[in-house]
Design an enzyme around this catalytic site. Structure first.
Site, PDB file in Angstrom:
ATOM      1  CG  LEU A 140      45.642  13.312   1.824  1.00 23.84           C
ATOM      2  CD1 LEU A 140      44.817  12.044   1.651  1.00 23.84           C
ATOM      3  CD2 LEU A 140      44.763  14.472   2.255  1.00 23.84           C
ATOM      4  N   GLY A 155      51.472   9.312   1.091  1.00 26.67           N
ATOM      5  CA  GLY A 155      52.861   8.851   1.109  1.00 26.67           C
ATOM      6  C   GLY A 155      52.934   7.341   1.183  1.00 26.67           C
ATOM      7  CG  ASP A 182      57.684   5.804   8.924  1.00 33.90           C
ATOM      8  OD1 ASP A 182      56.556   5.389   9.240  1.00 33.90           O
ATOM      9  OD2 ASP A 182      58.064   6.974   9.084  1.00 33.90           O
ATOM     10  CG  ASN A 188      55.981   7.388  14.854  1.00 31.99           C
ATOM     11  OD1 ASN A 188      55.531   8.178  14.029  1.00 31.99           O
ATOM     12  ND2 ASN A 188      56.023   7.653  16.142  1.00 31.99           N
ATOM     13  CB  CYS A 232      54.160  13.056   4.180  1.00 32.79           C
ATOM     14  SG  CYS A 232      54.487  11.321   3.761  1.00 32.79           S
ATOM     15  CG  LEU A 284      42.064  12.052   6.200  1.00 30.41           C
ATOM     16  CD1 LEU A 284      41.756  10.558   6.152  1.00 30.41           C
ATOM     17  CD2 LEU A 284      41.554  12.746   4.956  1.00 30.41           C
ATOM     18  CE  LYS A 344      46.055  13.392  14.867  1.00 26.21           C
ATOM     19  NZ  LYS A 344      45.616  14.779  14.563  1.00 26.21           N
ATOM     20  CG  LEU A 371      44.596   6.766   9.711  1.00 24.46           C
ATOM     21  CD1 LEU A 371      43.347   7.272   9.004  1.00 24.46           C
ATOM     22  CD2 LEU A 371      44.222   5.946  10.943  1.00 24.46           C
TER      23      LEU A 371
END
Length: 302
Positions: free
Chosen positions: A193, A213, A217, A219, A225, A239, A251, A253
């Site tokens: 994902l 994952g 971090d 970002n 991943c 998703l 986005k 999450l």
């Protein structure tokens, strides 16, 4: 306790197997004395600066008072349940009964894998956040009537040490694997994902394991991943956030939010309802205006 004199009681030092000689020294002594030794003449391992000393003392005090804090928590929980019974309030199953529950089956034989191969990319506090989110995943999964198969892979020494702060994790209904997911599951059954994937997931397939994952971090490693999945030649997907909701933030999450969304959809909740219920208010989530009724009806049939 001042910054110049962070001392520790003998019983606290002994709680973590540390020589009691530490209690004899202030921070100034510890940082300048080149030869601290115990009663047998052995050189003592020791922190070298003020920040390391604070972290060490925090750990010692946590270990010393952990049992006492757990006992107080149990007593408070027992008292709350007693008050709830007297008020005819149903609080659901208690923790003891939940621990006895075993997941004999999972809906559609679908599994979630949390990949913990990113320890080297995170600071200690971020690794603790990952463990806390895994704890949240375990909690919501064991309360579900149709729980998912739950696996953790690349479970190395740092992760074991971090999670050991939670007593009894070995008894969780979670399969911990030291190996990578590639060494445990067939590649064709894996889907990573990632919000960077160009593939949008609408339905979760039977006999398939979806990888999250285990990385906090901020970002710093955007797209990692997705890159890993591409290099390893395994499927990947994101998703359908853009299709069902609008968000005022990016986005990305948390681990537990992704887990809970997948769980709810597998339980039969529509994508729209699952996203609205799970995503926090700070994300500024609201329903997309361009969702057709036919799209919602088709999703409810999955």
């Amino acid at each position: 306790m001042t910054e110049d004199s962070l001392q520790i009681a003998p019983e606290e030092a002994e709680a973590v197997g540390t020589p009691t000689g530490y209690r004899q020294y202030t921070l100034f002594d510890i940082s300048t004395d080149p030869g601290l030794k115990d009663d047998d003449g052995n050189e003592l391992p020791r922190p070298f600066n003020k920040n390391q000393m604070r972290k060490w003392l925090k750990k010692v005090r946590w270990e010393t008072h952990k049992a006492e804090k757990r006992a107080k928590e149990k007593a408070r929980a027992k008292e709350r349940r007693k008050e709830a019974r007297e008020a005819n309030i149903d609080l659901g199953p208690n923790r003891k009964s939940l621990k006895k529950m075993k997941f004999e089956k999972s809906k559609k034989n679908i599994g979630i894998i949390i990949d913990l191969s990113f320890d080297h990319l995170m600071m200690e506090k971020d690794r603790y956040k990952v463990i806390k989110q895994i704890l949240r995943c375990y909690s919501i999964n064991r309360r579900s009537n149709t729980p998912l198969q739950f696996h953790v892979t690349s479970f190395g020494e740092k992760s074991k040490n971090d999670i050991s702060r939670h007593n009894g994790y070995e008894n969780w209904d979670v399969e911990f694997h030291e190996e990578s997911y590639l060494d445990v599951f067939p590649k064709e059954k894996l889907v990573y994902l990632s919000s960077e994937s160009e593939n949008v997931i609408e339905n979760f397939e039977d006999d398939t394991f979806y990888i999250i994952g285990g990385l906090v971090d901020h970002n710093k490693h955007k797209g990692l991943c997705h890159t890993i999945a591409t290099e390893q030649g395994i499927r990947h997907g994101q998703l359908p956030l853009d299709k069902y909701v609008n968000m005022q933030t990016r986005k990305v999450l948390t681990i537990d939010h992704v887990f809970e969304i997948v769980l709810k959809v597998c339980e039969g909740v529509s994508w729209q309802d699952a996203l609205i219920k799970v995503l926090p208010v700070r994300k500024g989530v609201h329903v997309c205006d361009n969702i057709s009724n036919s799209s919602l009806d088709d999703n409810d049939k999955t």
